[in-house]
Motif scaffolding. Structure first.
Motif, mmCIF file in Angstrom:
data_model
loop_
_atom_site.group_PDB
_atom_site.id
_atom_site.type_symbol
_atom_site.label_atom_id
_atom_site.label_comp_id
_atom_site.label_asym_id
_atom_site.label_seq_id
_atom_site.Cartn_x
_atom_site.Cartn_y
_atom_site.Cartn_z
ATOM 1 N N VAL A 9 -20.545 -8.147 17.639
ATOM 2 C CA VAL A 9 -20.609 -8.546 16.233
ATOM 3 C C VAL A 9 -20.460 -7.316 15.351
ATOM 4 O O VAL A 9 -21.221 -6.359 15.472
ATOM 5 C CB VAL A 9 -21.949 -9.252 15.914
ATOM 6 N N LEU A 10 -19.458 -7.361 14.478
ATOM 7 C CA LEU A 10 -19.243 -6.291 13.501
ATOM 8 C C LEU A 10 -19.712 -6.760 12.133
ATOM 9 O O LEU A 10 -19.468 -7.895 11.752
ATOM 10 C CB LEU A 10 -17.757 -5.935 13.411
ATOM 11 N N GLY A 11 -20.371 -5.863 11.413
ATOM 12 C CA GLY A 11 -20.792 -6.191 10.049
ATOM 13 C C GLY A 11 -19.663 -5.941 9.080
ATOM 14 O O GLY A 11 -18.807 -6.790 8.852
ATOM 15 N N GLY A 12 -19.608 -4.740 8.543
ATOM 16 C CA GLY A 12 -18.569 -4.399 7.583
ATOM 17 C C GLY A 12 -17.298 -3.905 8.218
ATOM 18 O O GLY A 12 -16.255 -3.859 7.594
ATOM 19 N N GLY A 13 -17.373 -3.518 9.460
ATOM 20 C CA GLY A 13 -16.170 -3.083 10.155
ATOM 21 C C GLY A 13 -15.694 -1.711 9.742
ATOM 22 O O GLY A 13 -14.506 -1.507 9.521
ATOM 23 N N SER A 14 -16.610 -0.744 9.666
ATOM 24 C CA SER A 14 -16.168 0.616 9.362
ATOM 25 C C SER A 14 -15.202 1.069 10.451
ATOM 26 O O SER A 14 -15.202 0.539 11.561
ATOM 27 C CB SER A 14 -17.371 1.559 9.292
ATOM 28 N N ALA A 15 -14.395 2.045 10.133
ATOM 29 C CA ALA A 15 -13.367 2.506 11.079
ATOM 30 C C ALA A 15 -13.988 2.939 12.404
ATOM 31 O O ALA A 15 -13.475 2.606 13.476
ATOM 32 C CB ALA A 15 -12.566 3.644 10.463
ATOM 33 N N GLY A 16 -15.111 3.649 12.352
ATOM 34 C CA GLY A 16 -15.749 4.104 13.579
ATOM 35 C C GLY A 16 -16.272 2.959 14.421
ATOM 36 O O GLY A 16 -16.047 2.907 15.634
ATOM 37 N N VAL A 21 -15.790 -0.810 18.977
ATOM 38 C CA VAL A 21 -15.813 -2.171 19.520
ATOM 39 C C VAL A 21 -14.513 -2.470 20.267
ATOM 40 O O VAL A 21 -14.524 -3.099 21.326
ATOM 41 C CB VAL A 21 -16.084 -3.208 18.410
ATOM 42 N N ARG A 22 -13.385 -2.022 19.747
ATOM 43 C CA ARG A 22 -12.123 -2.258 20.463
ATOM 44 C C ARG A 22 -12.144 -1.563 21.819
ATOM 45 O O ARG A 22 -11.735 -2.115 22.837
ATOM 46 C CB ARG A 22 -10.921 -1.780 19.667
ATOM 47 N N SER A 23 -12.651 -0.338 21.853
ATOM 48 C CA SER A 23 -12.743 0.393 23.102
ATOM 49 C C SER A 23 -13.691 -0.304 24.085
ATOM 50 O O SER A 23 -13.384 -0.452 25.268
ATOM 51 C CB SER A 23 -13.229 1.821 22.823
ATOM 52 N N LEU A 24 -14.838 -0.741 23.597
ATOM 53 C CA LEU A 24 -15.780 -1.481 24.440
ATOM 54 C C LEU A 24 -15.145 -2.759 24.974
ATOM 55 O O LEU A 24 -15.282 -3.083 26.158
ATOM 56 C CB LEU A 24 -17.034 -1.862 23.641
ATOM 57 N N ALA A 25 -14.472 -3.484 24.095
ATOM 58 C CA ALA A 25 -13.847 -4.754 24.494
ATOM 59 C C ALA A 25 -12.833 -4.514 25.605
ATOM 60 O O ALA A 25 -12.830 -5.224 26.616
ATOM 61 C CB ALA A 25 -13.184 -5.417 23.296
ATOM 62 N N ALA A 26 -11.990 -3.516 25.443
ATOM 63 C CA ALA A 26 -10.975 -3.230 26.462
ATOM 64 C C ALA A 26 -11.621 -2.884 27.801
ATOM 65 O O ALA A 26 -11.198 -3.366 28.858
ATOM 66 C CB ALA A 26 -10.063 -2.091 25.996
ATOM 67 N N GLY A 27 -12.659 -2.066 27.774
ATOM 68 C CA GLY A 27 -13.340 -1.683 28.999
ATOM 69 C C GLY A 27 -14.047 -2.844 29.671
ATOM 70 O O GLY A 27 -14.009 -2.992 30.899
ATOM 71 N N LEU A 28 -14.695 -3.681 28.873
ATOM 72 C CA LEU A 28 -15.390 -4.848 29.434
ATOM 73 C C LEU A 28 -14.413 -5.852 30.022
ATOM 74 O O LEU A 28 -14.634 -6.380 31.110
ATOM 75 C CB LEU A 28 -16.263 -5.500 28.355
ATOM 76 N N VAL A 29 -13.324 -6.118 29.297
ATOM 77 C CA VAL A 29 -12.307 -7.052 29.791
ATOM 78 C C VAL A 29 -11.728 -6.540 31.115
ATOM 79 O O VAL A 29 -11.537 -7.308 32.058
ATOM 80 C CB VAL A 29 -11.197 -7.283 28.739
ATOM 81 N N ALA A 30 -11.480 -5.245 31.198
ATOM 82 C CA ALA A 30 -10.945 -4.655 32.424
ATOM 83 C C ALA A 30 -11.889 -4.837 33.610
ATOM 84 O O ALA A 30 -11.456 -4.839 34.756
ATOM 85 C CB ALA A 30 -10.653 -3.170 32.213
ATOM 86 N N TYR A 47 -7.244 -3.844 14.073
ATOM 87 C CA TYR A 47 -7.719 -3.198 15.305
ATOM 88 C C TYR A 47 -7.219 -3.896 16.568
ATOM 89 O O TYR A 47 -7.537 -3.463 17.666
ATOM 90 C CB TYR A 47 -9.245 -3.094 15.304
ATOM 91 N N ASP A 48 -6.453 -4.941 16.420
ATOM 92 C CA ASP A 48 -5.826 -5.665 17.531
ATOM 93 C C ASP A 48 -6.797 -5.962 18.671
ATOM 94 O O ASP A 48 -6.561 -5.612 19.821
ATOM 95 C CB ASP A 48 -4.603 -4.896 18.048
#
Length: 94
Positions: A9-16, A21-30, A47-48
């Protein structure tokens, strides 16, 4: 064994936070985890998250009943909900 399901869950979605979250998602999906990212709609393509293999649920950065209901529905069958930021954490606990 059933597939582990997590919601990020992202709140405001700051760049960091969004890049994290994108990096975490990719690693978890893998690793075979089903990932759903809940964030404001404009972050989906910026952020695709789907490109990382994550499902995406557009949830506006508000705390009104409709936004909380959308977040609740996305988290309903999750094994783990991970909120990124104070605003996201407050909404996720509701």
């Amino acid at each position: 064994m059933t597939q582990l399901r997590t919601v990020q869950v992202l709140g405001g979605g700051s760049a960091g936070s969004s890049a994290h979250v994108r990096s975490l998602a990719a690693g978890l999906v893998a690793r075979g985890v089903r990932v759903t990212v809940c964030a404001p709609a404009e972050l989906k393509h910026l952020y695709d998250f789907p490109g990382a293999g994550a499902h995406f649920a557009a949830v506006p950065r508000r705390s009104d009943p409709a936004a909380i209901g959308a977040l609740r529905a996305a988290c309903a069958k999750a094994d783990v909900v991970h909120a990124h930021g104070l605003h996201a954490a407050v909404r996720a606990t509701l």
